[in-house]
Structures are given as structure tokens and as C-alpha cells.
Design an enzyme around this catalytic site. Sequence first.
Site, short mmCIF file in Angstrom:
data_model
loop_
_atom_site.label_atom_id
_atom_site.label_comp_id
_atom_site.label_asym_id
_atom_site.label_seq_id
_atom_site.Cartn_x
_atom_site.Cartn_y
_atom_site.Cartn_z
N LYS A 1 -3.43 -33.08 -16.82
CA LYS A 1 -2.49 -34.09 -16.35
C LYS A 1 -1.68 -33.53 -15.20
CE LYS A 1 -1.81 -37.06 -20.26
NZ LYS A 1 -1.04 -37.31 -21.45
N TRP B 1 -4.65 -38.20 -14.30
CA TRP B 1 -5.64 -37.34 -14.95
C TRP B 1 -6.63 -36.77 -13.94
CZ3 TRP B 1 -7.37 -40.43 -19.93
CH2 TRP B 1 -6.29 -40.45 -20.83
N THR C 1 -19.58 -30.84 -38.25
CA THR C 1 -19.24 -30.69 -36.83
C THR C 1 -18.82 -29.24 -36.61
OG1 THR C 1 -16.93 -31.20 -37.16
CG2 THR C 1 -18.39 -33.05 -36.74
N GLU D 1 -21.02 -37.52 -35.29
CA GLU D 1 -20.55 -38.75 -35.92
C GLU D 1 -21.33 -39.99 -35.48
OE1 GLU D 1 -18.85 -36.35 -34.58
OE2 GLU D 1 -16.93 -35.98 -35.57
P1 ADP Z 1 -19.09 -31.10 -32.22
O1 ADP Z 1 -18.40 -32.42 -32.10
O2 ADP Z 1 -19.18 -30.59 -33.57
O3 ADP Z 1 -18.67 -30.09 -31.18
P2 ADP Z 1 -21.34 -32.52 -31.40
O4 ADP Z 1 -22.70 -32.03 -31.14
O5 ADP Z 1 -21.13 -33.64 -32.30
O6 ADP Z 1 -20.59 -31.28 -31.90
O7 ADP Z 1 -20.62 -32.73 -30.00
C1 ADP Z 1 -20.23 -33.97 -29.53
C2 ADP Z 1 -19.51 -33.84 -28.23
O8 ADP Z 1 -20.30 -33.19 -27.23
C3 ADP Z 1 -19.18 -35.18 -27.61
O9 ADP Z 1 -18.05 -35.75 -28.20
C4 ADP Z 1 -18.97 -34.81 -26.15
O10 ADP Z 1 -17.70 -34.27 -25.92
C5 ADP Z 1 -19.99 -33.71 -25.95
N1 ADP Z 1 -21.20 -34.28 -25.34
C6 ADP Z 1 -22.29 -34.74 -25.95
N2 ADP Z 1 -23.19 -35.20 -25.07
C7 ADP Z 1 -22.64 -35.03 -23.84
C8 ADP Z 1 -23.07 -35.33 -22.50
N3 ADP Z 1 -24.25 -35.86 -22.24
N4 ADP Z 1 -22.22 -35.04 -21.49
C9 ADP Z 1 -21.02 -34.47 -21.73
N5 ADP Z 1 -20.58 -34.17 -22.96
C10 ADP Z 1 -21.36 -34.44 -24.01
#
Ligand code: ADP
Length: 543
Positions: free
Chosen positions: A441, A446, A184, A332
Site C-alpha cells: 500500500k 495498491w 493447505t 480449497e
Molecule cells: P496453499 O494455499 O496451501 O499455499 P495452494 O496450492 O492451495 O496452496 O495455493 C493456492 C494459492 O496459490 C492461490 O490462492 C494463489 O495465491 C496461488 N496461485 C495458484 N495459481 C496461481 C497462478 N496461476 N498465478 C498466481 N498465483 C497462483
Amino acid sequence: MLGLMQDRPLLISSLIEHAVRYHPDVEIVSRTCEGPLINTNWRELAKRVARLAHALRRLGIKPGDRVASLAWNTHRHVELYFAVSGIGAVLNTVNPRLFPEQIDYIVNHAENRILFFDITFAGLVAGLRPKLATVEHVVALTDTGHLPREVEGAVAYEDLLAREPDAIDWPVFDERQASALCYTSGTTGNPKGVLYSHRSTLLHSFMVCTADGFRLSSADSVLLVVPLFHVNAWGIPYAAAMCGAKLVLPGPKLDGRSLFELAVEEVCTFSLGVPTVWLGFFKHIDDTPGLDVSKLKLERVVIGGSAAPRAIIERFRRDHGVFVLHAWGMSETSPVATIGNLLPAHRDLPEDDQIDIQAKQGRPVYGIDIKITGEDGSELPRDGSVSGDLKVRGPWVASGYFRGEGGNVLDAEGWFATGDVARIDAEGYVQLTDRSKDVIKSGGEWISSIDLENAAVGHPAVQEAAVIGLPHPKWQERPLLIVVRKPGAEASREELLDFLSERVAKWWLPDDVAFVDELPHTATGKLLKTKLREQFRSYTLPA
Ligand code: ADP
């Protein structure tokens, strides 16, 4: 029990065997770092995959060993996908856009034994080489003629392959063995490794090919924009081998013009990428008067990784007849967990209402279950208005991190806490409102930074927007909108706030607007809010 179904393991090697037997002539087109476009097919690719598998064994790679790649989307990188996993080793795709210190950390943490790299990264690899203690061989993904001299001891990939036989009997082993490893991006702390298995990869591939998934099929020509180093290119190389889709690989050229031309030349019907690449794509169209967009044959485009701006969904649909599948997931979750297909009940809705649904992050595909919980961990209603911590479970969701980093990450019922905050509506559509660490917040309620950002980029002068919470004496926190304007475009603080006031609740309205030339991003193109908060730490909101 006697007479039960065959217990054939779900192995990645079975995908390449299937591809070569049932769609050998389906094309694979790849740009290379050397320049020319390579035209090959699944039959020829499978031969090279076999050669590579033999070469890996000759270099001493055993089942379970890790092998790293630092590479663009090319046919050679796809070959690594199938050969490394095929012999039971683990492919660790490393994101070259990370800081060198992070790459060094990942390669050492994974204890990679070989590093395969594209020649564009020769300088990077030369600098890192002395620090990569476990790496025994460095292989440049090229031929002898283009072998970069600055990387000591590097051998040419094509030389490795040349000496090997082009057929192989793939080993059979437990489908629960690891196949690939992806870290990640680690916006906080060190990157953590997510380990995929053959089983999780194949189940995810079946899902990609379902009609309510990505509907990937033999009818598709796929422009694979999402990098092979970013969560297995969202599972497409495996799923393409499964269904016999044509693969079109853009190599290092990800600018709008190159992507547009490749999509037209290779008659691409399907593509996938983060929002930023599509901004570049449309910029090319806007900046090129007389461009014949009717030649574009795209039907579906998957957008994920960050929220797909409504304006992109709308433009694809109205100007090009392209349906945007908005998807959500993370490293994940392999990564695809929810997909924004429409339901029969939406068929007769006005176009605007359909686009509203597409702008949500989609609903779970079979295999994935989701729920939202409150601060005490109890499940919250799926009413589309309450938001809570998004949790997920399923056979392609991580059970922990590589080497046990971060400890036990699942709760007693097997739910993984995503770190995202979301609403779930009665039809199961998820709507992300924040990362839990970015939530604002205000007076105990929120405010969704993502909703505000989405609304702000709807203004014609806004190129990109970010919203962060700043301390406030009365309300605890209040939102600050930070905007990058389009080149040459004007929009004042007042104009933007007026625009937003028609689109969000009054108490959500940012207390101020700051204008900047650019916003900080992570290596996967997400807004880097930790950096923004640092940058605006001493900013005072108007009283
Ligand atoms: P990292 O977690 O290493 O930054 P990832 O590619 O696994 O990289 O990112 C996952 C995160 O990206 C998600 O938990 C979410 O916050 C964001 N994300 C993924 N897809 C979307 C989406 N369609 N809209 C908004 N946020 C997204």
C-alpha cells in the site's frame, strides 16, 4: 417424480470401472523408487486396486477412516487414490516436502490409521513413527526385497496385495461422502484440511475433460509432473480414468533431463506443473547442445500454483509449438477454478497480444463463479483495471475446513474469500495481483507485487524475483525488489530499474533492489514472503 433420470451416485469407483471396461489397454507408465520403469494399463491397475481395497478392509479400514500417503507420482500412489476412496475411506495425501513437525501435525490431526510411504522417505518415517499415535500400520510402497529395515514393523505393499483377490464389487453410498483430504501448506499458522467429496471430484473431472477446460481426452498421453500429494495432482488421475488418457508418472525424478526424456519416450502430448519445474526443463534444453527437441510432441502444458512467467509461455509457444494453459486455483477449489483458453475474438490478434491474455490466470469454467469486492465487501466492476478481494463459489469449492478448523469460512451468499487480490476483465479473465497479505500500500494505492515480479523476470539476467513492501515515512509502504541472478549473469540495480521503468507505472518502480543467492519457498514451491519480510525487516530504503 416418476420417470425422472436415474439417481446413480457420482462415485470414484465408477471411474475405475469405466476405465477397465472401455479403455483397458490404455497404458500407464511409471517410474518407481526402486529404479525400473513399470509398463501397465488400466486393466491391470484395476486388478491391483481391487486387491488393495480388500487388503485395506482386512486391515480394518472402514468407511470414513483416514489413510495417509507420503509418496511420489507412481502407479502405486494412483492405486491408493482409487482403492481408499472406492471403499468409502478417505485418502490423506501428505506433502513430504513439509517440515517433519508439520507432517506429524497433519497425520495426527487427520487421525490416519495407516501410513503408506515411498522408500525414499524411510528415514523421515522412522523419525516420525513414535509420534504418530493413531497410525496402526506402516506400509512401504515396495516389494519385500526393498523393504527398508529402519522403519519398525513396516510391511511391503506388494506382499499385502499378493494375498488378495483381484476383483471387487464396489460399495454404493452417498456421493457427498468424503473421498480425499489435503492440507493447505499453512504459511501462517497450522495447516488446515480440505475435504473433497466423491461428487466434487467427479464434477471437477468432467470439467477437466471439457474442450474449454483442459481438453483432456483419450488422444492424450499425460506427463503428470504435478505431485499426487499436491491437491490431487490437479484432478488428473480421476479425469484420465474418465476419458481414457495415458498416464505417465515420473516417480521421484523431477529434474529437467528426466522429464524431457520421459516426455519424448512416452510421446506425451499434455503436461502440468508449477513454473519451477519448467525452468528446470528449459535449463536442460539450454545446457544440452545438439538435443533433438523436434522429438518433443507436447501440445498443451498447464501451469499454475504460482504465476506463469510470460517468458515461459512465450518460449513454449515459439520454440515448441506448445500452448500454455495458465490456470488458477487453490486447495480449497479442488483446485481448478479458472483456465486461460483463448476465445474466438482473440484468434486474429498478434501473437504478443495473445500471450498477454495467456499470462492472465484464465476465466472461470462452468461450475465456478467469481467476483471481486472492495474493503466494504461491495462488488467491484469487471473492467480489468480495478482490483479487489477475489471470491469464489461452486460445487467443488470448500465449505469449511476439516474438523471445523477456522470456523465458518463462507459469507451469507456462499462465497469463499480466497485471500487473493485480483482484477477481472470484461471477458471474465482473472488477473492476480497479490495475496491479500502481500499487497503493498503506497500512498493509499495498491501496488501489485506479482506484476512487478513478472516484469523483473522478463530481464534476461534475472532467474527469480520477489517484491515486498517496506515501511516508508511518507508513502506508508514502498516496494523493494529482491533478485536472484542467473549463474554468471550480471545486472546492476540501475539496469534493472531502467528495465522496469519501461514496463510499469512510474510510481510503482521499486525504491531499491537487493541481490540474494536464493529466495525462500514453501513446500509447494511458492515464494515464502513472510520469511522474506523477516529477513529484510531492518533493511532501510534509500531516502
Ligand atoms: P496453499 O494455499 O496451501 O499455499 P495452494 O496450492 O492451495 O496452496 O495455493 C493456492 C494459492 O496459490 C492461490 O490462492 C494463489 O495465491 C496461488 N496461485 C495458484 N495459481 C496461481 C497462478 N496461476 N498465478 C498466481 N498465483 C497462483
